[in-house]
Design a protein around this motif. Structure first.
Motif, short mmCIF file in Angstrom:
data_model
loop_
_atom_site.label_atom_id
_atom_site.label_comp_id
_atom_site.label_asym_id
_atom_site.label_seq_id
_atom_site.Cartn_x
_atom_site.Cartn_y
_atom_site.Cartn_z
N GLY A 79 0.80 -1.23 0.00
CA GLY A 79 0.00 0.00 0.00
C GLY A 79 0.82 1.27 0.00
N GLN A 80 2.15 1.13 -0.08
CA GLN A 80 3.05 2.29 -0.11
C GLN A 80 3.84 2.31 -1.41
N LYS A 81 4.35 3.48 -1.73
CA LYS A 81 5.32 3.64 -2.81
C LYS A 81 6.47 4.49 -2.28
N ALA A 82 7.62 4.34 -2.90
CA ALA A 82 8.78 5.17 -2.56
C ALA A 82 8.95 6.23 -3.64
N ILE A 83 9.09 7.48 -3.20
CA ILE A 83 9.44 8.57 -4.11
C ILE A 83 10.94 8.80 -3.97
N VAL A 84 11.66 8.66 -5.07
CA VAL A 84 13.11 8.82 -5.07
C VAL A 84 13.46 10.09 -5.86
N PHE A 85 14.17 11.00 -5.20
CA PHE A 85 14.58 12.25 -5.83
C PHE A 85 16.09 12.36 -5.71
N GLU A 86 16.76 12.61 -6.84
CA GLU A 86 18.21 12.72 -6.84
C GLU A 86 18.63 14.13 -7.21
N ALA A 87 19.64 14.62 -6.50
CA ALA A 87 20.12 15.99 -6.74
C ALA A 87 21.58 16.09 -6.38
N GLU A 88 22.28 16.98 -7.08
CA GLU A 88 23.63 17.36 -6.66
C GLU A 88 23.50 18.53 -5.71
N MET A 89 24.22 18.46 -4.59
CA MET A 89 24.16 19.51 -3.57
C MET A 89 25.58 19.99 -3.28
N THR A 90 25.75 21.31 -3.26
CA THR A 90 27.04 21.90 -2.88
C THR A 90 26.82 22.78 -1.67
N ASN A 91 27.56 22.50 -0.60
CA ASN A 91 27.49 23.28 0.64
C ASN A 91 28.24 24.59 0.43
N LEU A 92 27.52 25.72 0.47
CA LEU A 92 28.13 27.03 0.23
C LEU A 92 28.56 27.72 1.52
N THR A 93 28.42 27.03 2.66
CA THR A 93 28.79 27.63 3.94
C THR A 93 30.23 27.28 4.28
N ALA A 94 30.67 27.72 5.44
CA ALA A 94 32.05 27.45 5.88
C ALA A 94 32.14 26.23 6.79
#
Length: 196
Positions: A79-94
């Protein structure tokens, strides 16, 4: 005679005060009406592979799919589905941080039914790792949702950003504050993924 002059003067002051008050109230009402009538600002729309600067993060949405099968370390129940989202992330903090956890949200109807996401670093399958400054990493977000709440054609995600303050009013320290929606990512779901 002086009584009449004082009486006329006080009446004139009362009329003048009432007139100014009425004029001010009318001006405020007109201004509020004008602001109400202005078109609402639309959230920015982001597309797959478009680079988005969202405060602490530079984001590049890569793709999305829906599945009933195990995705990374997450297995949907019946009764469930998985939503998969892929992204490149760059941390702009220090600093190294896990603050990417709160960057993406579904519109409210889906958000209310989705479980908290599990987030994986794709290069070594680490779960919820710290992302280090200046390093671009590929992440996979996996949400479990009721099958009837899963999107079929496209996935929409709200992108939450924060604003840097050199000195916060309450704490007196620098940091990232004031969550706000930077825009909406819309990603098509492949026909194969939508049928799973």
């Amino acid at each position: 005679m002086w009584f009449h002059v004082l009486n006329l003067r006080s009446k004139a002051v009362a009329w003048l005060t009432a007139g100014i008050g009425s004029f001010a109230a009318l001006a405020v009402a007109v201004m509020l009406g004008a602001f109400e009538a202005m078109p609402k600002q639309q959230d920015a729309q982001f597309t797959p592979n478009e680079t988005v600067d969202a405060g602490q993060w530079r984001i590049k949405p890569l793709g999305a799919r829906i599945t009933s099968e195990k995705a990374f370390g997450v297995t949907p129940k019946e009764g469930q589905k998985a939503i998969v989202f892929e992204a490149e992330m760059t941390n702009l903090t220090a600093r190294s941080t896990k603050d990417y956890y709160g960057v993406f949200h579904f519109p409210s109807a889906v958000d209310a039914q989705a479980e908290k996401p599990m987030i994986y670093l794709e290069r070594d399958m680490a779960l919820l790792p710290d992302l280090h400054p200046g390093m671009t990493e590929k992440l996979a977000y996996v949400w479990l949702v009721p099958a009837n709440a899963a999107p079929t054609d496209a996935l929409e995600l709200l992108v939450t950003a924060k604003t840097y303050k050199p000195r916060d009013n309450l704490t007196g320290s620098p940091g990232w504050y004031n969550d706000h929606t930077a825009g909406i990512v819309r990603l098509p779901l492949s026909a194969q993924a939508a049928q799973q």
